[in-house]
Design an enzyme around this catalytic site. Sequence first.
Site, PDB file in Angstrom:
ATOM      1  N   ARG A 155     -72.790  74.662  53.188  1.00 16.77           N
ATOM      2  CA  ARG A 155     -72.180  73.451  53.721  1.00 16.77           C
ATOM      3  C   ARG A 155     -73.256  72.580  54.372  1.00 16.77           C
ATOM      4  O   ARG A 155     -74.238  73.085  54.900  1.00 16.77           O
ATOM      5  CB  ARG A 155     -71.119  73.800  54.771  1.00 16.77           C
ATOM      6  CG  ARG A 155     -69.806  74.291  54.173  1.00 16.77           C
ATOM      7  CD  ARG A 155     -68.757  74.556  55.236  1.00 16.77           C
ATOM      8  NE  ARG A 155     -69.114  75.685  56.080  1.00 16.77           N
ATOM      9  CZ  ARG A 155     -69.677  75.594  57.267  1.00 16.77           C
ATOM     10  NH1 ARG A 155     -69.901  74.420  57.821  1.00 16.77           N
ATOM     11  NH2 ARG A 155     -69.980  76.677  57.943  1.00 16.77           N
ATOM     12  N   TYR A 161     -71.134  72.869  46.099  1.00 12.43           N
ATOM     13  CA  TYR A 161     -71.064  74.153  46.791  1.00 12.43           C
ATOM     14  C   TYR A 161     -69.827  74.343  47.667  1.00 12.43           C
ATOM     15  O   TYR A 161     -69.501  73.484  48.487  1.00 12.43           O
ATOM     16  CB  TYR A 161     -72.316  74.362  47.661  1.00 12.43           C
ATOM     17  CG  TYR A 161     -72.401  75.794  48.085  1.00 12.43           C
ATOM     18  CD1 TYR A 161     -72.970  76.738  47.242  1.00 12.43           C
ATOM     19  CD2 TYR A 161     -71.818  76.226  49.264  1.00 12.43           C
ATOM     20  CE1 TYR A 161     -72.969  78.070  47.589  1.00 12.43           C
ATOM     21  CE2 TYR A 161     -71.813  77.556  49.616  1.00 12.43           C
ATOM     22  CZ  TYR A 161     -72.403  78.471  48.774  1.00 12.43           C
ATOM     23  OH  TYR A 161     -72.397  79.789  49.103  1.00 12.43           O
ATOM     24  N   LYS A 186     -62.124  74.083  53.695  1.00 14.83           N
ATOM     25  CA  LYS A 186     -62.394  73.561  55.028  1.00 14.83           C
ATOM     26  C   LYS A 186     -61.903  72.122  55.193  1.00 14.83           C
ATOM     27  O   LYS A 186     -61.399  71.738  56.252  1.00 14.83           O
ATOM     28  CB  LYS A 186     -63.885  73.672  55.357  1.00 14.83           C
ATOM     29  CG  LYS A 186     -64.403  75.114  55.322  1.00 14.83           C
ATOM     30  CD  LYS A 186     -63.633  75.984  56.253  1.00 14.83           C
ATOM     31  CE  LYS A 186     -63.753  77.471  56.049  1.00 14.83           C
ATOM     32  NZ  LYS A 186     -65.014  78.134  56.178  1.00 14.83           N
ATOM     33  N   HIS A 241     -59.614  78.496  61.979  1.00 16.97           N
ATOM     34  CA  HIS A 241     -60.604  79.253  61.199  1.00 16.97           C
ATOM     35  C   HIS A 241     -60.450  80.739  61.545  1.00 16.97           C
ATOM     36  O   HIS A 241     -61.263  81.298  62.265  1.00 16.97           O
ATOM     37  CB  HIS A 241     -62.004  78.741  61.573  1.00 16.97           C
ATOM     38  CG  HIS A 241     -63.105  79.196  60.669  1.00 16.97           C
ATOM     39  ND1 HIS A 241     -64.422  79.218  61.071  1.00 16.97           N
ATOM     40  CD2 HIS A 241     -63.112  79.633  59.387  1.00 16.97           C
ATOM     41  CE1 HIS A 241     -65.182  79.649  60.071  1.00 16.97           C
ATOM     42  NE2 HIS A 241     -64.417  79.906  59.049  1.00 16.97           N
ATOM     43  N   SER A 256     -68.597  81.013  61.038  1.00 20.18           N
ATOM     44  CA  SER A 256     -68.971  81.341  59.667  1.00 20.18           C
ATOM     45  C   SER A 256     -69.997  82.468  59.628  1.00 20.18           C
ATOM     46  O   SER A 256     -70.940  82.481  60.416  1.00 20.18           O
ATOM     47  CB  SER A 256     -69.555  80.107  58.986  1.00 20.18           C
ATOM     48  OG  SER A 256     -68.592  79.079  58.991  1.00 20.18           O
ATOM     49  N   CYS A 306     -69.688  85.571  60.491  1.00 23.71           N
ATOM     50  CA  CYS A 306     -69.690  86.420  61.682  1.00 23.71           C
ATOM     51  C   CYS A 306     -68.671  87.547  61.603  1.00 23.71           C
ATOM     52  O   CYS A 306     -68.366  88.186  62.611  1.00 23.71           O
ATOM     53  CB  CYS A 306     -69.456  85.579  62.927  1.00 23.71           C
ATOM     54  SG  CYS A 306     -70.857  84.523  63.305  1.00 23.71           S
ATOM     55  N   ASP A 348     -59.926  83.864  56.157  1.00 22.50           N
ATOM     56  CA  ASP A 348     -60.725  82.718  56.624  1.00 22.50           C
ATOM     57  C   ASP A 348     -59.924  81.653  57.368  1.00 22.50           C
ATOM     58  O   ASP A 348     -60.431  81.062  58.309  1.00 22.50           O
ATOM     59  CB  ASP A 348     -61.438  82.071  55.428  1.00 22.50           C
ATOM     60  CG  ASP A 348     -62.608  81.181  55.834  1.00 22.50           C
ATOM     61  OD1 ASP A 348     -63.481  81.649  56.590  1.00 22.50           O
ATOM     62  OD2 ASP A 348     -62.655  80.012  55.417  1.00 22.50           O
ATOM     63  N   ARG A 404     -72.229  84.067  47.627  1.00 17.36           N
ATOM     64  CA  ARG A 404     -70.809  84.343  47.868  1.00 17.36           C
ATOM     65  C   ARG A 404     -70.126  84.936  46.652  1.00 17.36           C
ATOM     66  O   ARG A 404     -70.522  84.692  45.510  1.00 17.36           O
ATOM     67  CB  ARG A 404     -70.095  83.035  48.217  1.00 17.36           C
ATOM     68  CG  ARG A 404     -70.651  82.331  49.456  1.00 17.36           C
ATOM     69  CD  ARG A 404     -69.702  82.365  50.596  1.00 17.36           C
ATOM     70  NE  ARG A 404     -70.315  81.977  51.876  1.00 17.36           N
ATOM     71  CZ  ARG A 404     -69.667  82.064  53.027  1.00 17.36           C
ATOM     72  NH1 ARG A 404     -68.440  82.515  53.080  1.00 17.36           N
ATOM     73  NH2 ARG A 404     -70.270  81.729  54.148  1.00 17.36           N
TER      74      ARG A 404
HETATM   75  P1  GTP Z   1     -67.334  83.014  56.441  1.00 12.78           P
HETATM   76  O1  GTP Z   1     -66.791  83.342  55.105  1.00 12.78           O
HETATM   77  O2  GTP Z   1     -68.642  82.270  56.372  1.00 12.78           O
HETATM   78  O3  GTP Z   1     -66.367  82.289  57.311  1.00 12.78           O
HETATM   79  O4  GTP Z   1     -67.798  84.415  57.123  1.00 12.78           O
HETATM   80  P2  GTP Z   1     -66.972  85.634  57.771  1.00 12.78           P
HETATM   81  O5  GTP Z   1     -66.672  85.340  59.186  1.00 12.78           O
HETATM   82  O6  GTP Z   1     -65.846  86.021  56.900  1.00 12.78           O
HETATM   83  O7  GTP Z   1     -68.072  86.801  57.788  1.00 12.78           O
HETATM   84  P3  GTP Z   1     -68.186  88.137  56.911  1.00 12.78           P
HETATM   85  O8  GTP Z   1     -67.095  89.103  57.187  1.00 12.78           O
HETATM   86  O9  GTP Z   1     -68.396  87.749  55.501  1.00 12.78           O
HETATM   87  O10 GTP Z   1     -69.522  88.759  57.496  1.00 12.78           O
HETATM   88  C1  GTP Z   1     -70.740  88.060  57.478  1.00 12.78           C
HETATM   89  C2  GTP Z   1     -71.899  89.010  57.609  1.00 12.78           C
HETATM   90  O11 GTP Z   1     -71.775  89.771  58.810  1.00 12.78           O
HETATM   91  C3  GTP Z   1     -71.976  90.018  56.462  1.00 12.78           C
HETATM   92  O12 GTP Z   1     -73.304  90.161  56.070  1.00 12.78           O
HETATM   93  C4  GTP Z   1     -71.441  91.276  57.078  1.00 12.78           C
HETATM   94  O13 GTP Z   1     -71.979  92.427  56.472  1.00 12.78           O
HETATM   95  C5  GTP Z   1     -71.838  91.158  58.549  1.00 12.78           C
HETATM   96  N1  GTP Z   1     -70.866  91.868  59.426  1.00 12.78           N
HETATM   97  C6  GTP Z   1     -69.519  91.784  59.375  1.00 12.78           C
HETATM   98  N2  GTP Z   1     -68.925  92.612  60.276  1.00 12.78           N
HETATM   99  C7  GTP Z   1     -69.933  93.225  60.937  1.00 12.78           C
HETATM  100  C8  GTP Z   1     -69.977  94.201  61.996  1.00 12.78           C
HETATM  101  O14 GTP Z   1     -68.958  94.672  62.512  1.00 12.78           O
HETATM  102  N3  GTP Z   1     -71.212  94.581  62.419  1.00 12.78           N
HETATM  103  C9  GTP Z   1     -72.359  94.076  61.873  1.00 12.78           C
HETATM  104  N4  GTP Z   1     -73.518  94.504  62.352  1.00 12.78           N
HETATM  105  N5  GTP Z   1     -72.361  93.174  60.866  1.00 12.78           N
HETATM  106  C10 GTP Z   1     -71.170  92.746  60.404  1.00 12.78           C
HETATM  107  C1  SPV Z   2     -67.663  79.132  56.034  1.00 15.67           C
HETATM  108  O1  SPV Z   2     -68.790  78.614  56.022  1.00 15.67           O
HETATM  109  O2  SPV Z   2     -67.017  79.296  57.097  1.00 15.67           O
HETATM  110  C2  SPV Z   2     -67.055  79.592  54.779  1.00 15.67           C
HETATM  111  C3  SPV Z   2     -67.719  79.263  53.520  1.00 15.67           C
HETATM  112  O3  SPV Z   2     -66.002  80.207  54.813  1.00 15.67           O
HETATM  113  S1  SPV Z   2     -67.448  77.629  53.003  1.00 15.67           S
HETATM  114  O4  SPV Z   2     -66.356  77.625  52.040  1.00 15.67           O
HETATM  115  O5  SPV Z   2     -68.667  77.147  52.353  1.00 15.67           O
HETATM  116  O6  SPV Z   2     -67.082  76.811  54.120  1.00 15.67           O
HETATM  117 MN    MN Z   3     -65.271  80.486  56.972  1.00 14.54          MN
END
Ligand code: GTP
Ligand code: SPV
Ligand code: MN
Length: 626
Positions: A89, A238, A247, A267, A289, A291, A314, A409
């Site tokens: 983004r 993207y 979003k 979110h 994002s 996290c 999400d 992704r």
């Molecule tokens: P968006 O799709 O961008 O909104 O991200 P999200 O909040 O869904 O994050 P996601 O669950 O995809 O995790 C992002 C990164 O954090 C990945 O590389 C995970 O492996 C890592 N991660 C997720 N949960 C944990 C956790 O409990 N501990 C640690 N150390 N890393 C984590």
């Molecule tokens: C984020 O960045 O929080 C996402 C991926 O979930 S995107 O669709 O690019 O916003």
């Molecule tokens: Mn997101």
Amino acid sequence: FYVVNEVVTKRLGHIPILKGDLHVLPYKVQRFIAEKAELCRPRGIYICDGTHAEAEEIKDKLVERGMLTQLSAYENNYLCRTDPKDVARVESKTWMVTTDKYQTVTHTAEGVEPIMGHWMSPLDFGEELDSRFPGCMAGRTMYVIPFSMGPVGGRLSKIGVQLSDSNYVVLSMRIMTRVSLDVWEALGDNDFVRGIHSVGLPRPVKSAVVNHWPCNPERVIIAHRPAEREIWSFGSGYGGNSLLGKKCFALRIASNIARDEGWLAEHMLIMGVTRPCGREHFIAAAFPSACGKTNLAMLEPTLPGWKVRCVGDDIAWMKFAEDGKLHAINPEAGFFGVAPGTSNKTNPMAVGTFQKNSIFTNVAETSEGRYYWEGLEDEVEGKNVQITDWLGKPWKLGDPTPAAHPNSRFCAPAQQCPIIHPDWESPNGVPIDAIIFGGRRPTGVPLVFETFGWEHGVFTGASLKSETTAAAEHTGKQVMHDPMAMRPFMGYNFGKYLDHWLSLDKPPHQVPKIYHVNWFRKDANGKFLWPGYGDNIRVIDWVIRRLDGEEGIGKDTAIGVVPAPGSLNLEGLGEVNFDELMSVPRDYWQSDAKEVRKFLETQLGSDLPNAIQEQLTSQEKRINAL
Ligand code: GTP
Ligand code: SPV
Ligand code: MN
């Protein structure tokens, strides 16, 4: 059937309808298409029907052109490599267009740039639009994508129509939203959210197209007109820039609709958690994002007898129902998840979801036709496997650059998730018992705490901070404010948004309890103090026991209630430094409180709600008394 009137025919001129029939489209849609086709001048119009055959036809074409590569080890999985300049983004080029600036941004202190919301005047927007969109689809097909956010026709669902000259967008929107002809029927004469998207590279192209991925990074703009329920996106193909249902619609536009209609667009993931006794609770959680939302939403519990089922990963649309409870739906139909870090060890349910019918963007590929990224080191079989990185270059373990882009992704149908909740498409949503905020906080912030009530919870959400990630263009890893995990997605004045949240605590509403978690606290050696992932169920267990009113498991601190020693189920875990994980260091929180006050006062100015100001003051008092 609808008549096609002369104005529509005239505007379309010689632009042919390549597929579909204008007669099945409601008048407002016909006019929308004709108007934008006249502006963008595509070579033809393709009205999507959402069928399987349609997807096959588009995929075959893209494979032939080299834009998609089939990952032969799976069924119907594809790899797409973007232009390396178009990988995330672009927050700096994302705008809200409103007549009054303060509809979008807060009254910040003199000289302070607002970080929530990015305002552009209608006049400036007009110029930006005029210098980009006329003729921008020349030589390309304009796809018309009818989609529903939420189950088609559902009480909380909303309909959108996206026009796009990107076939990758068509394929991804089919996974991420509900694309079908039923949408026209559900829509009838009602209004819909309008999305106009172009990769911004009319033919004949003047610059080289990298990886068969047309885009125009220098000219990117993602602009929203909330009053008109309209989104204009140019120059990027993207994810969050181009899949306008996500979003742009489900957060930035929807938060405006939600405020007007008395609900919330957030979110947040949505999960159902069933305890060994068989009782189920629903939790919504907001993390910035990259996290951990996707991971928490489909966590595989390490505690025996527990069951987690995923409703969404999400975005949550939440509305108080007659029963007084906050009901949430997942407006999406797929997961657009961070690939790196996802493995059978960390998130087996995500892995289970994307074994077929999925699109992988900017991941690496093995010579066996499999995907590869950081975190899969232990899952590559055979010594002779060769890896090609996301840039298309040979890559081997130990190379200094990552195999996959950090924001690579997977895009997979939610339906395929082995633990998708049976009610995930319920038009009434699921009743939320708790809301959790969280972020990446390497120091100072305990693993979990419960806030003292709704106002304190909203204050805690408003003070949310996290280390920046690869999900947007920020570089480095600075801890940044990300209020409510909505900083990049705010659709209107953040002070008004907080007012809206605060106003919801009134009868007969039973507001959920609000928590804060931090899976990312580190020790002096920079190692995570908490194992995370499946072990996060131990924190959820504590949260649910608190919801149930179990006594003796909480310890009051200045910032909220943390687990009392011995109250967190750590059975079967290796050594965990509980005291360090839960500590609330005085020095840290004193300087944090100063920083938070400055942030809220300079960012919100006169828009800062009184209730938040009071929370700030009482929290400072508690911290100073530590
Ligand atoms: P968006 O799709 O961008 O909104 O991200 P999200 O909040 O869904 O994050 P996601 O669950 O995809 O995790 C992002 C990164 O954090 C990945 O590389 C995970 O492996 C890592 N991660 C997720 N949960 C944990 C956790 O409990 N501990 C640690 N150390 N890393 C984590
Ligand atoms: C984020 O960045 O929080 C996402 C991926 O979930 S995107 O669709 O690019 O916003
Ligand atoms: Mn997101």
